[in-house]
Design a protein around this motif. Structure first.
Motif, PDB file in Angstrom:
ATOM      1  N   HIS A   1     -19.051 -42.535 -52.681  1.00  0.00           N
ATOM      2  CA  HIS A   1     -19.749 -41.284 -52.620  1.00  0.00           C
ATOM      3  C   HIS A   1     -19.986 -41.044 -51.061  1.00  0.00           C
ATOM      4  O   HIS A   1     -20.432 -39.749 -50.724  1.00  0.00           O
ATOM      5  N   LEU A   2     -19.511 -41.727 -49.961  1.00  0.00           N
ATOM      6  CA  LEU A   2     -19.786 -41.499 -48.688  1.00  0.00           C
ATOM      7  C   LEU A   2     -18.753 -40.524 -48.257  1.00  0.00           C
ATOM      8  O   LEU A   2     -17.511 -40.354 -48.607  1.00  0.00           O
ATOM      9  N   HIS A   3     -19.248 -39.454 -47.316  1.00  0.00           N
ATOM     10  CA  HIS A   3     -18.010 -38.533 -46.872  1.00  0.00           C
ATOM     11  C   HIS A   3     -17.431 -38.912 -45.347  1.00  0.00           C
ATOM     12  O   HIS A   3     -18.097 -39.537 -44.521  1.00  0.00           O
ATOM     13  N   LYS A   4     -16.120 -38.742 -45.489  1.00  0.00           N
ATOM     14  CA  LYS A   4     -15.549 -39.141 -44.082  1.00  0.00           C
ATOM     15  C   LYS A   4     -15.844 -38.271 -43.283  1.00  0.00           C
ATOM     16  O   LYS A   4     -16.263 -37.073 -43.477  1.00  0.00           O
ATOM     17  N   LYS A   5     -15.589 -38.603 -42.007  1.00  0.00           N
ATOM     18  CA  LYS A   5     -15.747 -37.522 -40.708  1.00  0.00           C
ATOM     19  C   LYS A   5     -14.433 -36.572 -41.066  1.00  0.00           C
ATOM     20  O   LYS A   5     -13.527 -37.017 -41.623  1.00  0.00           O
ATOM     21  N   ASN A   6     -14.882 -35.470 -40.498  1.00  0.00           N
ATOM     22  CA  ASN A   6     -13.735 -34.364 -40.520  1.00  0.00           C
ATOM     23  C   ASN A   6     -12.941 -34.206 -39.319  1.00  0.00           C
ATOM     24  O   ASN A   6     -13.525 -34.533 -38.307  1.00  0.00           O
ATOM     25  N   ILE A   7     -11.875 -33.699 -39.567  1.00  0.00           N
ATOM     26  CA  ILE A   7     -10.842 -33.810 -38.423  1.00  0.00           C
ATOM     27  C   ILE A   7      -9.823 -32.371 -38.760  1.00  0.00           C
ATOM     28  O   ILE A   7      -9.352 -32.219 -39.937  1.00  0.00           O
ATOM     29  N   TYR A   8      -9.553 -31.768 -37.937  1.00  0.00           N
ATOM     30  CA  TYR A   8      -8.539 -30.398 -37.983  1.00  0.00           C
ATOM     31  C   TYR A   8      -6.916 -31.410 -37.417  1.00  0.00           C
ATOM     32  O   TYR A   8      -6.873 -31.847 -36.773  1.00  0.00           O
ATOM     33  N   MET A   9      -6.065 -30.724 -38.684  1.00  0.00           N
ATOM     34  CA  MET A   9      -4.850 -31.161 -38.228  1.00  0.00           C
ATOM     35  C   MET A   9      -3.786 -30.017 -38.391  1.00  0.00           C
ATOM     36  O   MET A   9      -4.042 -28.799 -39.022  1.00  0.00           O
ATOM     37  N   PHE A  10      -2.616 -29.969 -37.676  1.00  0.00           N
ATOM     38  CA  PHE A  10      -1.588 -28.956 -37.917  1.00  0.00           C
ATOM     39  C   PHE A  10      -1.023 -29.126 -39.098  1.00  0.00           C
ATOM     40  O   PHE A  10      -0.704 -29.899 -39.664  1.00  0.00           O
TER      41      PHE A  10
END
Length: 333
Positions: free
Chosen positions: A276-285
């Motif tokens: 149920h935990l949300h991962k950290k977000n990251i931007y990718m090309f």
């Protein structure tokens, strides 16, 4: 040119690619490279344990999943303006028509990224595909989407059931998805075995009711791209996270790219209490991005482990290692 091995996902059951827990009436439609590599890593942990798992993820690159129809493979449309002429259509009409194209048949794609100008007939553009042949009998419909109404039943006494909408992607029996990889020999065989288990378990949402299951086939190899001597850049077939050192070298001002925000829940964790935990977000090309650089793209694997005060928490690795091909884009605007 580069040579890649092909793994085909066939006989796909209906699949839903999540866009967030609150969004079920739309599917993301695309299985991206970071999702696939993370799913393979999760299965490897199940079968062999967590030891050296980061080393495993760093040992290969895979593409996102692209569609095929029988023997025809389709590749993602390059970012930016396509040098394609359509018979009997003006330039303004062509741009509108090509805007809806998402995938290009591999033989045409290879010509396009070698700097050739494509001349096609109007009926070679079908739905979101650019086809190699203009025969009226060859108009594949690889997949269809269908939104169904479902009901969520609360576990709490006295609460009413709540209706919601859910989108499935249904693939034609002659169609499916395929993945490209640079893995060789023993590593390729291991990836193939992991994909086989993944097909049995399913990928995406609602695997417990049969969603996202598939069979696996070896599809041989394919050569893509231009020679390094004739190329003027790199084109992505996967998602990509550059290292800090290479970011200034990929010449973003002269490149054409799009980015995606990646995140989501720890749904692939072997520990159900953490899903149920949300991962950290990251931007990718994104796939199809073109970088005007002579340097080889390196990329990196990142840990998106959430901040959670528990001894059970574990690293959540996401691969930003690129699968790219050298290309020669002409008059790129």
């Amino acid at each position: 040119m580069k040579t890649f091995s092909i793994i085909k996902l066939t006989n796909l059951s209906p699949i839903h690619i999540g866009m967030g827990r609150e969004v079920t009436d739309n599917s993301a439609h695309t299985l991206h490279s970071d999702t696939l590599s993370a799913a393979l890593a999760a299965i490897r942990v199940q079968t062999k344990g967590a030891e050296r798992i980061k080393e495993f993820i760093n040992s290969f690159s895979i593409s996102s999943a692209f569609p095929f129809w029988e023997g025809q493979l389709f590749l993602p449309k390059p970012q930016g303006r396509l040098h394609v002429k359509v018979e009997e259509k003006e330039e303004s009409e062509i741009r509108k028509v090509l805007k809806g194209v998402q995938y290009i048949e591999s033989s045409l794609w290879n010509k396009l990224i070698k700097g050739e100008v494509l001349c096609v007939k109007p009926n070679q553009i079908h739905r979101n595909l650019l086809l190699a042949e203009s025969s009226n009998s060859l108009h594949p419909i690889i997949s269809r989407s269908q939104v169904n109404e479902r009901v969520s039943v609360s576990r709490e006494d006295g609460r009413d059931a709540e209706p919601f909408f859910f989108e499935w992607d249904f693939y034609h029996s002659k169609a499916g998805l395929y993945i490209l990889t640079d893995a060789k020999e023993e590593l390729f065989e291991e990836l193939y075995d992991l994909f086989t288990i993944l097909g049995e378990q399913g990928i995406g949402t609602d695997r417990n009711i049969g969603g996202g299951k598939f069979e696996v086939e070896k599809g041989g190899t394919i050569e893509l791209g231009e020679t390094n001597e004739n190329s003027n850049g790199q084109l992505l077939l996967s998602l990509f996270i550059p290292t800090e050192e290479e970011l200034p070298k990929i010449n973003l001002k002269s490149s054409h790219y799009s980015i995606l925000l990646r995140g989501g829940f720890m749904a692939g964790s072997y520990n159900e209490r953490l899903r149920h935990l949300h991962k950290k977000n990251i931007y990718m090309f994104n796939v199809g991005s073109f970088f005007k650089t002579e340097d080889h793209l390196q990329g990196k694997v990142v840990d998106l482990q959430p901040n959670w005060n528990s001894d059970e928490i574990h690293p959540v690795y996401r691969s930003g290692l690129p699968l790219s091909v050298p290309v020669k884009m002409i008059n790129y605007e």
